[in-house]
Design a protein around this motif. Sequence first.
Motif, short mmCIF file in Angstrom:
data_model
loop_
_atom_site.label_atom_id
_atom_site.label_comp_id
_atom_site.label_asym_id
_atom_site.label_seq_id
_atom_site.Cartn_x
_atom_site.Cartn_y
_atom_site.Cartn_z
N PRO A 101 -18.40 0.57 3.37
CA PRO A 101 -17.99 0.69 4.77
C PRO A 101 -17.36 2.06 5.05
CG PRO A 101 -16.31 -0.50 3.57
CD PRO A 101 -17.41 -0.21 2.58
N ALA A 102 -17.71 2.61 6.19
CA ALA A 102 -17.17 3.92 6.59
C ALA A 102 -17.28 4.05 8.10
CB ALA A 102 -17.93 5.05 5.90
N ILE A 103 -16.51 4.98 8.63
CA ILE A 103 -16.56 5.27 10.07
C ILE A 103 -16.79 6.77 10.22
CG2 ILE A 103 -15.31 5.25 12.27
CD1 ILE A 103 -13.57 2.99 11.07
N VAL A 104 -17.73 7.12 11.09
CA VAL A 104 -17.96 8.53 11.41
C VAL A 104 -17.60 8.76 12.87
CG1 VAL A 104 -19.60 10.42 11.53
CG2 VAL A 104 -19.80 8.73 9.70
N LEU A 105 -16.70 9.69 13.09
CA LEU A 105 -16.35 10.09 14.46
C LEU A 105 -17.18 11.32 14.80
CD1 LEU A 105 -12.89 10.21 16.13
CD2 LEU A 105 -14.32 12.26 16.19
N TYR A 106 -18.11 11.15 15.71
CA TYR A 106 -18.97 12.25 16.15
C TYR A 106 -18.32 12.90 17.38
CZ TYR A 106 -22.49 9.98 13.21
OH TYR A 106 -23.17 9.41 12.15
N LYS A 107 -18.30 14.25 17.40
CA LYS A 107 -17.66 14.94 18.52
C LYS A 107 -18.43 16.20 18.86
CE LYS A 107 -14.28 16.56 15.08
NZ LYS A 107 -12.85 16.63 14.74
N THR A 108 -18.24 16.65 20.09
CA THR A 108 -19.00 17.81 20.58
C THR A 108 -18.26 19.11 20.35
OG1 THR A 108 -18.04 17.52 22.79
CG2 THR A 108 -20.15 16.43 22.36
N PHE A 109 -17.21 19.12 19.52
CA PHE A 109 -16.41 20.32 19.28
C PHE A 109 -16.03 20.40 17.81
CE2 PHE A 109 -13.94 16.80 20.97
CZ PHE A 109 -12.98 16.60 19.98
N ASP A 110 -15.39 21.50 17.45
CA ASP A 110 -14.94 21.74 16.08
C ASP A 110 -16.08 21.54 15.09
OD1 ASP A 110 -12.48 22.38 17.07
OD2 ASP A 110 -11.50 20.51 16.51
N GLU A 111 -15.85 20.78 14.02
CA GLU A 111 -16.86 20.63 12.97
C GLU A 111 -17.96 19.64 13.30
OE1 GLU A 111 -13.40 17.91 11.70
OE2 GLU A 111 -13.80 19.62 13.03
N GLY A 112 -17.88 18.98 14.45
CA GLY A 112 -18.95 18.08 14.88
C GLY A 112 -18.78 16.63 14.48
N LYS A 113 -18.10 16.39 13.37
CA LYS A 113 -17.86 15.00 12.97
C LYS A 113 -16.77 14.94 11.91
CE LYS A 113 -21.44 14.59 9.37
NZ LYS A 113 -22.64 13.84 8.93
N ALA A 114 -16.18 13.75 11.78
CA ALA A 114 -15.18 13.49 10.75
C ALA A 114 -15.45 12.10 10.21
CB ALA A 114 -13.77 13.57 11.34
N THR A 115 -15.24 11.93 8.91
CA THR A 115 -15.60 10.66 8.27
C THR A 115 -14.37 9.95 7.70
OG1 THR A 115 -17.75 11.60 7.69
CG2 THR A 115 -17.08 9.59 6.54
N PHE A 116 -14.31 8.66 7.94
CA PHE A 116 -13.24 7.80 7.45
C PHE A 116 -13.79 6.89 6.36
CE2 PHE A 116 -10.94 3.75 7.53
CZ PHE A 116 -9.61 4.14 7.52
N THR A 117 -13.22 6.96 5.16
CA THR A 117 -13.74 6.17 4.03
C THR A 117 -12.67 5.31 3.38
OG1 THR A 117 -13.36 8.05 2.54
CG2 THR A 117 -15.56 7.85 3.52
N GLU A 118 -11.48 5.24 4.01
CA GLU A 118 -10.41 4.42 3.45
C GLU A 118 -10.66 2.94 3.76
OE1 GLU A 118 -6.46 5.83 4.44
OE2 GLU A 118 -7.30 7.79 4.98
N LYS A 119 -9.80 2.08 3.20
CA LYS A 119 -9.89 0.67 3.49
C LYS A 119 -9.65 0.45 4.98
CE LYS A 119 -7.74 -3.81 2.48
NZ LYS A 119 -9.01 -4.54 2.47
N PHE A 120 -10.47 -0.42 5.59
CA PHE A 120 -10.36 -0.65 7.02
C PHE A 120 -9.05 -1.35 7.35
CE2 PHE A 120 -14.80 -0.33 9.08
CZ PHE A 120 -15.09 0.79 8.33
N ASP A 121 -8.23 -0.66 8.12
CA ASP A 121 -6.94 -1.18 8.57
C ASP A 121 -6.74 -0.66 9.99
OD1 ASP A 121 -4.00 -2.15 8.09
OD2 ASP A 121 -3.82 -0.07 8.79
N LEU A 122 -6.29 -1.52 10.89
CA LEU A 122 -6.23 -1.15 12.30
C LEU A 122 -5.41 0.11 12.52
CD1 LEU A 122 -6.02 -3.52 15.30
CD2 LEU A 122 -4.50 -1.56 15.24
N GLU A 123 -4.20 0.18 12.00
CA GLU A 123 -3.33 1.33 12.23
C GLU A 123 -3.87 2.60 11.58
OE1 GLU A 123 0.68 0.48 11.16
OE2 GLU A 123 0.95 -1.03 12.73
N THR A 124 -4.46 2.46 10.40
CA THR A 124 -5.01 3.63 9.71
C THR A 124 -6.20 4.19 10.46
OG1 THR A 124 -4.34 2.61 7.61
CG2 THR A 124 -5.81 4.49 7.48
#
Length: 498
Positions: free
Chosen positions: A196-219
């Motif tokens: 499981p992972a989350i990718v935040l896609y964006k139209t600025f800076d590096e274009g995307k950021a990836t989340f690979t930690e354990k899924f937790d609402l606050e994190t």
Amino acid sequence: MLCKRVAFALLAAAAAVAASGDSDVTQLGRDTFEDFMKANELVLAEFYAPWCGHCKALAPEYEAAATSLKEKNIKLAKVDCTEESELCQAYGVEGYPTLKVFRGLDNITPYAGQRKAAGITSYMVKQSLPAVSLLTKDTLEEFKTADNVVLVAYIDADDKESSETFTAVAEKHRDAFLFGSVQDAAVAEAEGVKAPAIVLYKTFDEGKATFTEKFDLETIEKFAKTAATPLIGEVGPETYTDYMTSGVPLAYIFAETAEEREALGAAIKPIAEKHRGVINFATIDAKAFGGHAGNLNLKADKFPAFAIQETAKNLKYPFDQEKEITHDAIAEFVDAFAAGKLEPSIKSEPIPETQEGPVTTIVAKNYEDIVLDDTKDVLVEFYAPWCGHCKALAPKYEELGALYAESEFKDKVVIAKVDATANDVPDEIQGFPTIKLYPAGAKDAPVAYSGSRTVEDFVSFIAEHGKYKAAPEKKEEPAAEESEAAPAASESGGRDEL
């Protein structure tokens, strides 16, 4: 009713759209309102008054958004509250413009988006989609560019725990971001992602950021908040409120030209990277909004300039304007701020030698002693000397002060005022006058006043929200005829508002 303040209100110039038969905004009244809401699944309704300046400024943006949303079958409507007062009262309209999202007549929520066409369009598109859109190989690419920031979770179909956590985040933050989910392992592999992972896609800076930690609402929330903020952003009409409400200190880079802002941003970029998520960095056009420098205790005629604002406590840390803005100088300054080694700059008038009159004068240097006195209910007017509404209020406010000063509650209730343009106060003030009650025993929970500006209404407010329920009786005076006046309004000012 208050014509609500928005950031940059005094600087945003827009002409009202002339009424025309081909408008994509539907005008509604009591005879058409309910049927229209029942017939459309999603509607954004604006409740306005023709005399309201902010309504006039919103009009062309609202019209443009209605046109862009037309093909998505998302309707925009408006109601003239001077003609339909009962209808507006029925839906709790207390200021102009008020915008509400209708999903029929039983599901109504306040509009919490920006008041520019692009912001309205983005917000309503989010409202039209499910909290999490299930994506496939064919729909992923279009979704990734559907907004400036989108979050896509790559989750195995049988991973219910991760899916439920991501959905909870999406339900909570659907007004801010688009959320999608991919359950196809082949699609995840093609994206270079391991579930499981989350990718935040964006139209600025590096274009995307990836989340690979354990899924937790606050994190996940912290990841999204940090990754969705530009490394070096820009303070402007569409971003100011977001920066102020983020809870993260904001470092301003003032410069008069785009070239200079770009050069300084590039020099400071490594510093912003080091403090990402802890301090936000943004440039600001000093030609257009240089007056805001004064709110940060900077000289408003000497640029480029740099300052940090602790937004949560409204503390200001201006960089010495006699020094050159270089990478090394700013790095040392920011490091000292992050380490708690800088003293904030406090702008204050002198403490009055004596308090004259029934209204107590507050300055920054005696603010805590008066406002945070836990034995007293303290009503504070935050005003600006140039504010016409503040001047109009002054006689009534003096009368209110005298009423309490001559009553049995004189040692329990303080009526006070502070020039918020000449004194730093820890409160977020976005318009003048702003009036708040700080009850004894509950100084951390001030109550904002939004009623009519009469002595009687102020007394009722203090009696309702104060610890002592203090309600001295006003001496009866012969009634005088009064002409009907327009509803009270507040004036926007330079305090933490451009």
